[in-house]
Design an enzyme around this catalytic site. Sequence first.
Site, PDB file in Angstrom:
ATOM      1  CE1 TYR A  40      -3.624   2.570   0.178  1.00 42.90           C
ATOM      2  CE2 TYR A  40      -2.387   3.467   2.038  1.00 42.90           C
ATOM      3  CZ  TYR A  40      -3.393   3.588   1.084  1.00 42.90           C
ATOM      4  OH  TYR A  40      -4.149   4.734   1.034  1.00 42.90           O
ATOM      5  CE  LYS A  56      -3.327   5.857  -2.017  1.00 42.10           C
ATOM      6  NZ  LYS A  56      -4.227   6.617  -2.901  1.00 42.10           N
TER       7      LYS A  56
HETATM    8  P1  NDP Z   1     -13.616   4.300   0.485  1.00 41.53           P
HETATM    9  O1  NDP Z   1     -13.478   2.833   0.530  1.00 41.53           O
HETATM   10  O2  NDP Z   1     -14.646   4.948   1.322  1.00 41.53           O
HETATM   11  O3  NDP Z   1     -13.840   4.772  -1.031  1.00 41.53           O
HETATM   12  C1  NDP Z   1     -13.097   4.224  -2.085  1.00 41.53           C
HETATM   13  C2  NDP Z   1     -13.781   4.545  -3.398  1.00 41.53           C
HETATM   14  O4  NDP Z   1     -12.983   4.008  -4.461  1.00 41.53           O
HETATM   15  C3  NDP Z   1     -15.152   3.928  -3.505  1.00 41.53           C
HETATM   16  O5  NDP Z   1     -16.031   4.845  -4.101  1.00 41.53           O
HETATM   17  C4  NDP Z   1     -14.948   2.722  -4.421  1.00 41.53           C
HETATM   18  O6  NDP Z   1     -16.132   2.537  -5.173  1.00 41.53           O
HETATM   19  C5  NDP Z   1     -13.809   3.233  -5.312  1.00 41.53           C
HETATM   20  N1  NDP Z   1     -13.029   2.167  -5.921  1.00 41.53           N
HETATM   21  C6  NDP Z   1     -12.329   1.170  -5.336  1.00 41.53           C
HETATM   22  N2  NDP Z   1     -11.786   0.377  -6.261  1.00 41.53           N
HETATM   23  C7  NDP Z   1     -12.148   0.881  -7.475  1.00 41.53           C
HETATM   24  C8  NDP Z   1     -11.911   0.495  -8.816  1.00 41.53           C
HETATM   25  N3  NDP Z   1     -11.188  -0.589  -9.128  1.00 41.53           N
HETATM   26  N4  NDP Z   1     -12.447   1.244  -9.804  1.00 41.53           N
HETATM   27  C9  NDP Z   1     -13.190   2.336  -9.513  1.00 41.53           C
HETATM   28  N5  NDP Z   1     -13.460   2.744  -8.278  1.00 41.53           N
HETATM   29  C10 NDP Z   1     -12.948   2.016  -7.266  1.00 41.53           C
HETATM   30  O7  NDP Z   1     -12.165   4.880   0.841  1.00 41.53           O
HETATM   31  P2  NDP Z   1     -11.585   6.372   0.906  1.00 41.53           P
HETATM   32  O8  NDP Z   1     -12.612   7.362   0.513  1.00 41.53           O
HETATM   33  O9  NDP Z   1     -10.919   6.497   2.189  1.00 41.53           O
HETATM   34  O10 NDP Z   1     -10.476   6.260  -0.224  1.00 41.53           O
HETATM   35  C11 NDP Z   1     -10.365   7.145  -1.311  1.00 41.53           C
HETATM   36  C12 NDP Z   1      -8.914   7.396  -1.626  1.00 41.53           C
HETATM   37  O11 NDP Z   1      -8.303   8.043  -0.504  1.00 41.53           O
HETATM   38  C13 NDP Z   1      -8.076   6.150  -1.895  1.00 41.53           C
HETATM   39  O12 NDP Z   1      -7.200   6.430  -2.964  1.00 41.53           O
HETATM   40  C14 NDP Z   1      -7.291   5.961  -0.599  1.00 41.53           C
HETATM   41  O13 NDP Z   1      -6.085   5.287  -0.815  1.00 41.53           O
HETATM   42  C15 NDP Z   1      -7.077   7.415  -0.199  1.00 41.53           C
HETATM   43  N6  NDP Z   1      -6.750   7.652   1.202  1.00 41.53           N
HETATM   44  C16 NDP Z   1      -7.574   7.229   2.195  1.00 41.53           C
HETATM   45  C17 NDP Z   1      -7.261   7.494   3.516  1.00 41.53           C
HETATM   46  C18 NDP Z   1      -8.099   7.008   4.654  1.00 41.53           C
HETATM   47  O14 NDP Z   1      -7.587   6.975   5.790  1.00 41.53           O
HETATM   48  N7  NDP Z   1      -9.351   6.663   4.455  1.00 41.53           N
HETATM   49  C19 NDP Z   1      -6.057   8.255   3.857  1.00 41.53           C
HETATM   50  C20 NDP Z   1      -5.259   8.635   2.727  1.00 41.53           C
HETATM   51  C21 NDP Z   1      -5.617   8.361   1.459  1.00 41.53           C
HETATM   52  P3  NDP Z   1     -16.689   1.123  -5.700  1.00 41.53           P
HETATM   53  O15 NDP Z   1     -16.455   0.123  -4.605  1.00 41.53           O
HETATM   54  O16 NDP Z   1     -18.154   1.407  -5.968  1.00 41.53           O
HETATM   55  O17 NDP Z   1     -15.910   0.858  -6.938  1.00 41.53           O
HETATM   56  C1  8X3 Z   2      -4.658   5.582   4.100  1.00 39.60           C
HETATM   57  C2  8X3 Z   2      -4.381   5.855   5.534  1.00 39.60           C
HETATM   58  O1  8X3 Z   2      -3.064   5.244   7.597  1.00 39.60           O
HETATM   59  O2  8X3 Z   2      -3.177   3.540   5.888  1.00 39.60           O
HETATM   60  O3  8X3 Z   2      -3.756   6.093   3.221  1.00 39.60           O
HETATM   61  O4  8X3 Z   2      -1.816   5.482   5.544  1.00 39.60           O
HETATM   62  S1  8X3 Z   2      -3.046   4.980   6.142  1.00 39.60           S
END
Ligand code: NDP
Ligand code: 8X3
Length: 255
Positions: free
Chosen positions: A156, A160
């Site tokens: 992961y 990133k």
């Molecule tokens: P969620 O799981 O709430 O949302 C993820 C979204 O990505 C969903 O809408 C899902 O929709 C979509 N998704 C996943 N796989 C695919 C795919 N193959 N094609 C298209 N859409 C996809 O997580 P977050 O909102 O937290 O995550 C969003 C982004 O933020 C990610 O890139 C994550 O790495 C990043 N992030 C998150 C953090 C956290 O702590 N939550 C911190 C830092 C970064 P569906 O399942 O309908 O396809």
């Molecule tokens: C998603 C949050 O804590 O796994 O990027 O880095 S963490």
Amino acid sequence: MSLKNKIVFITGATSGIGKSCAYAFAREGSNLIISARRQELIEKIAGDIEQKYGVKVYAGKLDVRNRNEVKNFVERLPEEWQKIDILINNAGLAKGLNKFYEDDPDNWDIMIDTNVKGLLYVTHEVLKGMIERQSGHIINIGSIAGHEAYPKGAVYCATKHAVDAITKSLRIDTIDKNIRVSTIDPGLVETNFSRVRFDGDEEKAKNVYKGIEPLTGDDVADAVIFCASRPPHVNIAQITLLASKQASATIVHRE
Ligand code: NDP
Ligand code: 8X3
């Protein structure tokens, strides 16, 4: 800069940060292209946004891992949706939290295919039009995991770190094309993220945010809106945002 009537394409808008971004841009008067794998849900969200904010929303099923699907999705956008002003590369996920040598390589494929290759495919397709028009803004959702490596997070974190490198290189490659490239890098955000990472294990997911007030999707969307709404001569290259009780990827003060 006003975001009114801009066309904003957000990947992964059925949940968490992407969904919050969709509502936040709609509040600014932007018209949205929103996508994710769950078609019914993305259409429901589109209807809700149109009804609440009176903006236009084009919703479609898109798995960013599938290069042909991405190409067709972008190429077949109706004429009035083709001039994308802002791309939010948000679709992404973590699968598992395991020592590298105990991890399942299937998890690596899913993360690399989504977070790295998916982001590349979408960017490649959308950039063609942006370069032609000499105008556009690409905002990637990176992570604190793109700045630091943490235990059991080799792949992961690698994905990133890749987003960070792609953002920086792309900014260089498009410097003469009037295209801005930015990354927004959050720490702990309470979304579906941990549920997905732990395959639906609610307790494990809840523990990630135990004893702190984590960021919300809306907090991250605020930063994205700030980045997107700067005047044309300003590019926010990168924002790191953390919960107040999080000092680094692994150092979290829990009450
Ligand atoms: P969620 O799981 O709430 O949302 C993820 C979204 O990505 C969903 O809408 C899902 O929709 C979509 N998704 C996943 N796989 C695919 C795919 N193959 N094609 C298209 N859409 C996809 O997580 P977050 O909102 O937290 O995550 C969003 C982004 O933020 C990610 O890139 C994550 O790495 C990043 N992030 C998150 C953090 C956290 O702590 N939550 C911190 C830092 C970064 P569906 O399942 O309908 O396809
Ligand atoms: C998603 C949050 O804590 O796994 O990027 O880095 S963490």
